[in-house]
Design an enzyme around this catalytic site. Structure first.
Site, short mmCIF file in Angstrom:
data_model
loop_
_atom_site.label_atom_id
_atom_site.label_comp_id
_atom_site.label_asym_id
_atom_site.label_seq_id
_atom_site.Cartn_x
_atom_site.Cartn_y
_atom_site.Cartn_z
N LYS A 47 35.88 37.00 41.16
CA LYS A 47 35.72 35.60 40.79
C LYS A 47 37.07 34.88 40.79
O LYS A 47 37.29 33.97 41.57
CB LYS A 47 35.00 35.50 39.45
CG LYS A 47 33.53 35.94 39.58
CD LYS A 47 32.97 36.50 38.32
CE LYS A 47 31.69 37.28 38.52
NZ LYS A 47 30.56 36.59 39.13
N TRP A 80 24.84 39.43 30.94
CA TRP A 80 25.84 40.47 31.14
C TRP A 80 26.11 41.24 29.86
O TRP A 80 26.25 42.45 29.87
CB TRP A 80 27.12 39.90 31.76
CG TRP A 80 26.84 39.35 33.11
CD1 TRP A 80 26.81 38.03 33.47
CD2 TRP A 80 26.47 40.08 34.29
NE1 TRP A 80 26.45 37.90 34.79
CE2 TRP A 80 26.24 39.14 35.32
CE3 TRP A 80 26.30 41.44 34.57
CZ2 TRP A 80 25.87 39.51 36.62
CZ3 TRP A 80 25.93 41.82 35.86
CH2 TRP A 80 25.71 40.85 36.86
N ASP A 95 34.63 41.62 28.16
CA ASP A 95 34.38 41.48 29.60
C ASP A 95 34.83 40.07 29.97
O ASP A 95 34.22 39.09 29.56
CB ASP A 95 32.88 41.66 29.86
CG ASP A 95 32.50 41.43 31.33
OD1 ASP A 95 33.40 41.10 32.13
OD2 ASP A 95 31.31 41.58 31.66
#
Lengths: 361, 361
Positions: A195, A102, A171
């Site tokens: 999530k 990511w 992030d």
């Protein structure tokens, strides 16, 4: 209804109580005769939900007053683009700390807009740990970007003590709301909801107001943070039902005891599975180095491909969902986000022990 | 539950049957023991929903094979930016047809990326009608953009016969799925879902595949149409629950008899209210010119501000939601999208007649 244990990596399990409450008022929100989904985003019923969600997040995460909370669309992937579009300037360099796929993706997008440096990368060790940071001076980078938890490799920053920059961006898609975090170290934090926060379709951004001054002008309105700050995330129609569910998740978290309690639970849950790995004499082997282990995503492999397949097959038959590792690295992964109950982790530990007894010959 | 008539402009009414079905399987999708929201977007249960939604839309709108259907986030507002980012090139000019606030916004965003021309504008007549088009040759513009229905002013293109361009782009957010449209006239059609298609949070894009060849390179992945075509709208986590609801809405539309039937119903519904206006001897006055009247958004005013306020107050008391005009122009607006039943329009007509009897002195 069948007993299942949902370890999906995202979209992930939601608190059962939240889903039940949403179901109860699905057709008739607060005696209005219509669903919250059918309410105008400019009407008072939705407005209240919107503000409550924001306030609950501020309260739970202890977000200081100089921060704005935004509800956007497009997931972390759109943030990968919005960050450089808003904050990269000619002649300046931004710094990215690479701890997995990511953060690589985030860097790749920034690279399209200007000069980007990978400050440090854990790639050589297959992202098994959060790398030590080289020292750098704040002036070197206009901002510094990190990924707090790495879903694919199962690593997580244990603490942010060693990193300081006036415009630190994180992030936190996969560990927001799972533990206490020093918000005031960051200039911008973003997280896709799917999530720990709610369903897919809404992205939370926590934005230190002074960062707006750094932003580039002439951007498309929808891609400028300033637009959303000025319009309280109501510039265009927000994903109202996702934000409503986010609000219910935050209420649930508050009633549970907030971040301290969630952190405790998450430690306990992850420990159960890490213990099963550590006590297996190598039958299971964890991917992450111990000091970098994620409390959210527990990644491990079995001795060989065949055994891994058998493990996933039997697990699925016994109601364990989502245990296959990310398609890019394979193996197994248990994602034990906030809404995954302790019992699910106990059941998984038991299953792992039984599977080993049966197959460790 | 109280009887209400939902005329919200968007987020708007959803078919009751759809909401009931979603409620029924909210906690347990197809005997999986978890909600569709908790399923992975890479798992087979969600994948099926995703593909079915796409196929139903293709079937209902008679979308030819050379088109892709995409499910994106960010609403029409993000499309306002993505279109010029993908398709404006140095030395070329794009043309915008201005029929209201939304087309103005679309032009404003394009203007940030290059040379834009307003081909014609209805602004001088306060956007009361769809203006006559001046003739232009295809080479003048790299693409031509129009808004098929104007929610704020209550006007709609009755037909697209008079307009031809090899790359015609239309914002159909507020009338998609409400009538038959000649898809093959268009290179790209986009629509936020929250009026006729589903809840807020998903945007449908219908994309003629050859348009991908025109697209600029080096864009952020998430803002490039090509990314989404290549990844079947699964490049990043899609708003799964919104797409699931979209699928249910499309099933509902199909069972009802498809576009032909919806078109018939929408004409009938709108006619009821336009008749109440036309037969009121000026007590109600419609904003839109007759030949440009929208079947989706019926805009009208009363003799004065005070009476308008009284109308909205009494209507609200009697369970009519969302009848206030857009905050930018005031007055009244009834949005009679697909999911608004005939009975709601009958009730509104009756209310309008009774209100007139009471107040027309």
């Amino acid at each position: 209804m069948k007993q299942v244990y949902n370890f999906n990596a995202g979209p992930a399990a939601l608190p059962r109580q939240v889903l039940k409450k949403a179901k109860e008022e699905f057709l008739d929100f607060q005696d209005t005769g219509i669903s919250i989904m059918e309410h105008s985003h400019r009407g008072k019923h939705y407005e209240e939900v919107h503000e409550e969600a924001k306030n609950l997040l501020k309260e739970l995460l202890s977000i200081p007053d100089q921060y704005e909370v935004l509800f956007l669309q497009g997931g972390a992937s759109l943030q990968f683009a919005m960050i450089p579009m808003n904050f990269m300037k000619p002649g300046e360099q931004s710094g990215y700390i690479l701890t997995g796929s990511w953060s690589e993706k985030a860097l790749k997008e920034a690279d399209k807009f200007g000069d980007v440096k990978d400050i440090v990368s854990g790639k050589a060790s297959n992202y098994a740990s959060i790398p030590d940071l080289p020292s750098f001076s704040p002036e070197e980078y206009s901002y510094v970007h990190l990924t707090s938890n790495n879903t694919i490799y199962g690593t997580q920053w244990a603490s942010f003590d060693g990193i300081d920059h006036p415009f630190l961006i994180a992030d936190m898609s996969s560990d927001i709301l799972s533990r206490r975090i020093p918000i005031d170290k960051f200039g911008l934090i973003y997280a896709g909801a799917q999530k720990n926060l709610g369903p897919a379709g809404v992205t939370v951004v926590i934005f230190r107001k002074d960062a707006a001054e750094r932003a580039n002008e002439g951007l498309p309105a929808i891609l400028s943070y300033e637009t959303h700050i000025k319009n309280r995330s109501l510039y265009n129609t927000p994903p109202t039902f996702s934000i409503y569910l986010l609000k219910l998740v935050l209420e649930w978290a508050k009633n549970l005891g907030g971040l301290e309690e969630l952190e405790k639970r998450n430690q306990e849950k992850a420990q159960l599975i890490y213990e099963a790995i550590d006590q297996s004499s190598g039958f299971y082997s964890g991917h992450a180095a111990r000091d970098s282990r994620s409390l959210m995503n527990i990644t491990f492999t079995l001795k060989n491909e065949e055994l891994t397949k058998q493990f996933l097959k039997e697990a699925h038959e016994q109601g364990f969902y989502g245990l296959a590792g990310h398609r890019s690295i394979g193996g197994c992964r248990a994602s034990a986000y906030n809404a995954v109950p302790l019992e699910a982790c106990q059941a998984l530990r038991d299953f792992m022990e039984n599977f080993q007894k049966k197959h460790d010959k």
